[in-house]
Design a protein around this motif. Structure first.
Motif, PDB file in Angstrom:
ATOM      1  N   ALA A 166       0.845  -1.202   0.000  1.00  0.00           N
ATOM      2  CA  ALA A 166       0.000   0.000   0.000  1.00  0.00           C
ATOM      3  C   ALA A 166       0.871   1.240   0.000  1.00  0.00           C
ATOM      4  CB  ALA A 166      -0.912  -0.017   1.229  1.00  0.00           C
ATOM      5  N   GLY A 167       0.209   2.394  -0.141  1.00  0.00           N
ATOM      6  CA  GLY A 167       0.882   3.671  -0.030  1.00  0.00           C
ATOM      7  C   GLY A 167       1.797   3.973  -1.197  1.00  0.00           C
ATOM      8  N   ARG A 171       3.265   1.040  -3.207  1.00  0.00           N
ATOM      9  CA  ARG A 171       2.378   0.445  -4.205  1.00  0.00           C
ATOM     10  C   ARG A 171       2.311   1.317  -5.455  1.00  0.00           C
ATOM     11  NH1 ARG A 171      -2.018  -3.230  -3.802  1.00  0.00           N
ATOM     12  NH2 ARG A 171      -3.499  -2.994  -5.524  1.00  0.00           N
ATOM     13  N   ARG A 172       2.175   2.635  -5.272  1.00  0.00           N
ATOM     14  CA  ARG A 172       2.078   3.533  -6.418  1.00  0.00           C
ATOM     15  C   ARG A 172       3.354   3.494  -7.257  1.00  0.00           C
ATOM     16  NH1 ARG A 172      -0.294   6.724  -2.359  1.00  0.00           N
ATOM     17  NH2 ARG A 172       1.677   7.864  -2.071  1.00  0.00           N
ATOM     18  N   TRP A 173       4.516   3.491  -6.558  1.00  0.00           N
ATOM     19  CA  TRP A 173       5.789   3.449  -7.298  1.00  0.00           C
ATOM     20  C   TRP A 173       5.930   2.145  -8.069  1.00  0.00           C
ATOM     21  CZ3 TRP A 173       9.820  -0.070  -6.568  1.00  0.00           C
ATOM     22  CH2 TRP A 173      11.004   0.208  -7.265  1.00  0.00           C
ATOM     23  N   TRP A 174       5.581   1.054  -7.441  1.00  0.00           N
ATOM     24  CA  TRP A 174       5.760  -0.249  -8.080  1.00  0.00           C
ATOM     25  C   TRP A 174       4.817  -0.398  -9.268  1.00  0.00           C
ATOM     26  CZ3 TRP A 174       3.711  -5.322  -8.649  1.00  0.00           C
ATOM     27  CH2 TRP A 174       4.680  -6.314  -8.874  1.00  0.00           C
ATOM     28  N   LEU A 175       3.564   0.034  -9.152  1.00  0.00           N
ATOM     29  CA  LEU A 175       2.611  -0.072 -10.249  1.00  0.00           C
ATOM     30  C   LEU A 175       2.967   0.866 -11.399  1.00  0.00           C
ATOM     31  CD1 LEU A 175      -0.783  -0.289  -8.300  1.00  0.00           C
ATOM     32  CD2 LEU A 175       0.364  -2.134  -9.572  1.00  0.00           C
ATOM     33  N   SER A 176       3.622   1.993 -11.107  1.00  0.00           N
ATOM     34  CA  SER A 176       3.961   2.943 -12.164  1.00  0.00           C
ATOM     35  C   SER A 176       5.024   2.395 -13.115  1.00  0.00           C
ATOM     36  CB  SER A 176       4.461   4.256 -11.546  1.00  0.00           C
ATOM     37  OG  SER A 176       5.695   4.041 -10.874  1.00  0.00           O
ATOM     38  N   PHE A 184      12.596 -17.446  -1.747  1.00  0.00           N
ATOM     39  CA  PHE A 184      12.045 -16.290  -1.056  1.00  0.00           C
ATOM     40  C   PHE A 184      11.821 -15.168  -2.075  1.00  0.00           C
ATOM     41  CE2 PHE A 184      14.648 -18.652   1.885  1.00  0.00           C
ATOM     42  CZ  PHE A 184      13.812 -18.806   2.986  1.00  0.00           C
ATOM     43  N   THR A 185      10.747 -14.437  -1.858  1.00  0.00           N
ATOM     44  CA  THR A 185      10.407 -13.305  -2.722  1.00  0.00           C
ATOM     45  C   THR A 185      10.779 -12.020  -2.008  1.00  0.00           C
ATOM     46  OG1 THR A 185       8.520 -14.588  -3.539  1.00  0.00           O
ATOM     47  CG2 THR A 185       8.592 -12.243  -4.078  1.00  0.00           C
ATOM     48  N   ILE A 186      11.660 -11.246  -2.619  1.00  0.00           N
ATOM     49  CA  ILE A 186      12.001  -9.954  -2.037  1.00  0.00           C
ATOM     50  C   ILE A 186      10.776  -9.048  -2.130  1.00  0.00           C
ATOM     51  CG2 ILE A 186      13.489  -7.931  -2.260  1.00  0.00           C
ATOM     52  CD1 ILE A 186      15.700  -9.766  -3.216  1.00  0.00           C
ATOM     53  N   HIS A 187      10.427  -8.442  -1.028  1.00  0.00           N
ATOM     54  CA  HIS A 187       9.190  -7.665  -0.947  1.00  0.00           C
ATOM     55  C   HIS A 187       9.263  -6.448  -1.880  1.00  0.00           C
ATOM     56  CE1 HIS A 187       5.655  -5.806   0.770  1.00  0.00           C
ATOM     57  NE2 HIS A 187       5.477  -6.875   1.558  1.00  0.00           N
ATOM     58  N   PRO A 188       8.192  -6.158  -2.640  1.00  0.00           N
ATOM     59  CA  PRO A 188       8.183  -4.955  -3.488  1.00  0.00           C
ATOM     60  C   PRO A 188       8.441  -3.673  -2.698  1.00  0.00           C
ATOM     61  CG  PRO A 188       6.400  -6.408  -4.108  1.00  0.00           C
ATOM     62  CD  PRO A 188       7.010  -6.994  -2.864  1.00  0.00           C
TER      63      PRO A 188
END
Length: 423
Positions: A175-176, A179-184, A325-329
């Motif tokens: 979130a926050g 999330r906006r940076w990753w989706l962009s 393991f998945t590095i967290h976005p």
């Protein structure tokens, strides 16, 4: 006339006394034997107790009672460990007191302290040997990095232990601003990110920490793929660390002398997964939503083969969900904005993500295999090094200049140990 009579009487008395004495001597044989017997000699033996004293042992008790000499007739003028014969009539020596003399000589003050000097006392149980003798590793602060982290205010202002490192059921929401940076940065906007993450968690549950509850100092080697590793001879240094973390395609066969032979963790994304070292813990970088779907599919349907700029493997040989393991976005966003000062339109490279990851899971970091060549190009140690090897820095899709500044600052503050390699 009277004088003659007196002389005759005296002569008669002398003759009578001599005859009487002679007869007495003839009638007492025991006295004749004693006088005719030769005088025995006394043998004195000195048996030393130690270097300082000696106790005399006399054989005079073996003689008859009548022939025993007096104690003051013994000669005491002798040396240690010697045999002396002394006649009875020899002038006696002054009395000795061996016990008193020997007592002080046996334990003089000087020898007493020589036996257990203060210097030897501490050498026997030094602090260093005390910990070496312990069979199990004890919790210790690492050689230099931990102290440097405490002293560096620059480091303290950036490190954030609350940022989630690996994706799992507890922190699966995004979130926050993260999330906006990753989706962009994604090309497709019509996908359901939350559904993709939930599906991934069911296949790869992940863990909150990768330290495996280790309390002792964890040393890590973070190895990039730069060409300056050729001829560096870092192989033994790399293999001696607890965690050996490599990024992307990083072959070791034939390059063991420079890059080592062991791999404990490997950071990959779908396009570089074909270089995975079987058996190593796989750390996946999800740069986009398709990467999350690909990771779930390699253990289930194996139907995702299309990547961003090339085809990706449908499965990864030797990988397992338990060691993936998945590095967290949100961690990628943290590296991009905090450590690299939010460069526009640039993703952090897998190599520098591994360095920041090491700041969170390691106690002592040794970093090698980073930086451009003398031709200002990103070349690799497993290819030929020349003016045309690799890509120019201007064409790299990562903030190469800022990443180099970050590494140099970490080295300057003593947070990491950066090795330049061979130019």
């Amino acid at each position: 006339m009277k004088t003659r009579i007196v002389i005759a009487i005296l002569a008669s008395c002398l003759i009578l006394a001599w005859v009487t004495a002679y007869r007495t001597r003839q009638n007492t044989p025991e006295l004749n034997r004693m006088e005719s017997r030769p005088r025995p000699k006394l043998i004195i033996k000195w048996k030393p107790r130690n270097k300082a004293t000696a106790v005399p042992v006399s054989t005079r008790n073996q003689l008859p009672t009548a022939a025993r000499p007096a104690a003051n007739q013994l000669n005491s003028k002798t040396n240690n460990n010697s045999m002396v014969e002394s006649p009875y009539n020899e002038k006696p020596a002054p009395p000795r007191v061996p016990a008193v003399v020997g007592q002080h000589r046996a334990t003089p003050a000087k020898n007493k302290y020589r036996a257990t000097p203060a210097k030897n006392k501490y050498r026997a149980t030094p602090a260093k040997n005390k910990y070496r003798a312990t069979p199990t590793r004890v919790p210790v602060i690492c050689r230099s990095n931990e102290q440097a982290k405490i002293k560096s205010t620059w480091f303290a202002s950036r490190i954030n232990r609350n940022v989630p490192v690996f994706l799992n059921k507890v922190n699966s929401s995004l979130a926050g601003s993260a999330r906006r940076w990753w989706l962009s940065n994604m090309h497709r906007k019509d996908i359901s990110l939350d559904a993709a993450i939930r599906n991934l968690i069911e296949v790869v549950p992940g863990l909150a920490s990768i330290r495996e509850n280790r309390a002792s100092c964890i040393t890590c080697a973070i190895i990039g793929n730069a060409g300056n590793l050729q001829g560096s001879g870092y192989g033994n240094l790399i293999d001696s660390k607890d965690f050996i973390i490599r990024a992307n395609k990083s072959p070791t066969k034939g390059f063991e002398r420079d890059v080592g032979a062991l791999t404990t963790h490997q950071i990959v994304y779908p396009e570089s997964a074909d270089g995975y070292h079987p058996g190593a813990t796989m750390l996946v970088l999800p740069f986009k939503e398709a990467d999350i779907r690909w990771l779930a599919s390699i253990f289930t349907t194996k139907n995702v083969t299309r990547g961003f700029w090339r085809h990706v493997p449908a499965s990864v040989s030797g990988a397992s969900p338990e060691k993936t393991f998945t590095i967290h976005p949100a961690f990628l966003h943290y590296v991009h904005t905090v450590w690299l000062s939010n460069p526009p339109g640039k993703w952090p490279s897998a190599g520098d993500v591994s360095i920041v990851l090491g700041l969170h899971i390691c106690d002592e970091l040794h970093v090698m295999g980073f930086g451009a060549s003398k031709y200002n190009r990103w070349d690799h140690y497993y290819t030929a090094r020349n003016a045309n090897a690799g890509l120019p820095i201007a064409r790299i899709h990562h903030p190469a200049v800022k990443e180099a500044s970050l590494r140099n600052k970490l080295q300057q503050d003593g947070i990491i140990n950066l090795y330049p390699g061979k130019a």
